[in-house]
Design a protein around this motif. Structure first.
Motif, PDB file in Angstrom:
ATOM      1  N   GLU A   1      11.817   1.312  11.393  1.00 14.72           N
ATOM      2  CA  GLU A   1      11.964   1.263  12.855  1.00 14.72           C
ATOM      3  C   GLU A   1      10.909   0.349  13.485  1.00 14.72           C
ATOM      4  O   GLU A   1      11.225  -0.470  14.347  1.00 14.72           O
ATOM      5  CB  GLU A   1      11.855   2.677  13.425  1.00 14.72           C
ATOM      6  CG  GLU A   1      12.021   2.738  14.936  1.00 14.72           C
ATOM      7  CD  GLU A   1      11.913   4.172  15.447  1.00 14.72           C
ATOM      8  OE1 GLU A   1      10.786   4.584  15.779  1.00 14.72           O
ATOM      9  OE2 GLU A   1      12.955   4.844  15.495  1.00 14.72           O
TER      10      GLU A   1
ATOM     11  N   ASP B   1      12.374  -7.783  16.614  1.00  8.44           N
ATOM     12  CA  ASP B   1      12.956  -7.998  17.941  1.00  8.44           C
ATOM     13  C   ASP B   1      11.947  -8.610  18.902  1.00  8.44           C
ATOM     14  O   ASP B   1      12.286  -9.508  19.686  1.00  8.44           O
ATOM     15  CB  ASP B   1      13.492  -6.683  18.513  1.00  8.44           C
ATOM     16  CG  ASP B   1      14.735  -6.187  17.791  1.00  8.44           C
ATOM     17  OD1 ASP B   1      15.406  -6.990  17.104  1.00  8.44           O
ATOM     18  OD2 ASP B   1      15.030  -4.978  17.897  1.00  8.44           O
ATOM     19  N   ASP B   2      10.691  -8.153  18.848  1.00  8.08           N
ATOM     20  CA  ASP B   2       9.640  -8.711  19.714  1.00  8.08           C
ATOM     21  C   ASP B   2       9.405 -10.182  19.392  1.00  8.08           C
ATOM     22  O   ASP B   2       9.229 -11.006  20.292  1.00  8.08           O
ATOM     23  CB  ASP B   2       8.331  -7.927  19.559  1.00  8.08           C
ATOM     24  CG  ASP B   2       8.395  -6.533  20.151  1.00  8.08           C
ATOM     25  OD1 ASP B   2       9.372  -6.222  20.885  1.00  8.08           O
ATOM     26  OD2 ASP B   2       7.468  -5.742  19.869  1.00  8.08           O
TER      27      ASP B   2
ATOM     28  N   LYS C   1      11.433  -3.312  15.370  1.00 10.06           N
ATOM     29  CA  LYS C   1      10.894  -3.573  16.705  1.00 10.06           C
ATOM     30  C   LYS C   1      10.050  -4.850  16.696  1.00 10.06           C
ATOM     31  O   LYS C   1      10.148  -5.674  17.605  1.00 10.06           O
ATOM     32  CB  LYS C   1      10.063  -2.402  17.203  1.00 10.06           C
ATOM     33  CG  LYS C   1       9.544  -2.647  18.621  1.00 10.06           C
ATOM     34  CD  LYS C   1       8.640  -1.561  19.119  1.00 10.06           C
ATOM     35  CE  LYS C   1       8.107  -1.802  20.510  1.00 10.06           C
ATOM     36  NZ  LYS C   1       7.860  -3.162  20.915  1.00 10.06           N
ATOM     37  N   GLU C   2       9.233  -5.025  15.682  1.00 15.70           N
ATOM     38  CA  GLU C   2       8.403  -6.237  15.569  1.00 15.70           C
ATOM     39  C   GLU C   2       9.286  -7.479  15.445  1.00 15.70           C
ATOM     40  O   GLU C   2       8.999  -8.521  16.038  1.00 15.70           O
ATOM     41  CB  GLU C   2       7.454  -6.133  14.370  1.00 15.70           C
ATOM     42  CG  GLU C   2       6.338  -5.140  14.566  1.00 15.70           C
ATOM     43  CD  GLU C   2       5.310  -5.598  15.583  1.00 15.70           C
ATOM     44  OE1 GLU C   2       4.813  -6.724  15.496  1.00 15.70           O
ATOM     45  OE2 GLU C   2       5.007  -4.796  16.498  1.00 15.70           O
TER      46      GLU C   2
END
Length: 138
Positions: free
Chosen positions: A8, A15-16, A12-13
């Protein structure tokens, strides 16, 4: 293998990093080939993050070369920065008669900046100027 971060957190990383670089991430907007390439990149990115070999730093990355590379390489940390216009000249071997050098020459003629100016631009800006030139040449 023990993961250093969760899936997860790695997603997120990713996507960032995609957002920081303003990359297209809507699979519905991509061709099948682009979506396959994007998903392959995402999978490799997440795996490297989970293993602790990849760290996101804004639009750049820090990668630790895996243990599978030879001694003297394995464990080395390298920084992957956003490219400048120089990346396109590298494809031509920085030859004056290469297609990218010619494109940069056309950009120079239209904008009034010398060739070296374009090599220092962020790739996003270089691509914009290239797109404008291409419109005139089509």
């Amino acid at each position: 293998m023990d993961n250093k971060i969760t899936e997860e957190m790695a997603l997120k990383e990713f996507d960032d990093w995609i957002e920081a670089n303003e990359f297209e991430n809507d699979l519905a907007e991509m061709t099948d080939e682009e979506a396959t390439s994007f998903n392959g990149c995402k999978k490799a990115f997440v795996a490297a993050m989970k293993a602790g070999r990849l760290v996101v730093d804004g639009s750049s990355l820090e990668y630790t070369v895996s243990k599978f590379s030879p001694e003297g390489f394995a464990g080395e940390k390298v920084r992957i920065n956003r490219p400048t216009g120089n990346i396109w000249l590298a494809f031509d071997g920085k030859k004056n008669d290469g297609a990218m050098h010619k494109m940069q020459g056309a950009m120079s003629a239209m904008i009034g900046k010398d060739l070296a100016w374009f090599t220092k631009l962020d790739v996003k800006d270089w691509n914009f100027f290239s797109m404008v030139v291409s419109l005139f040449l089509s």
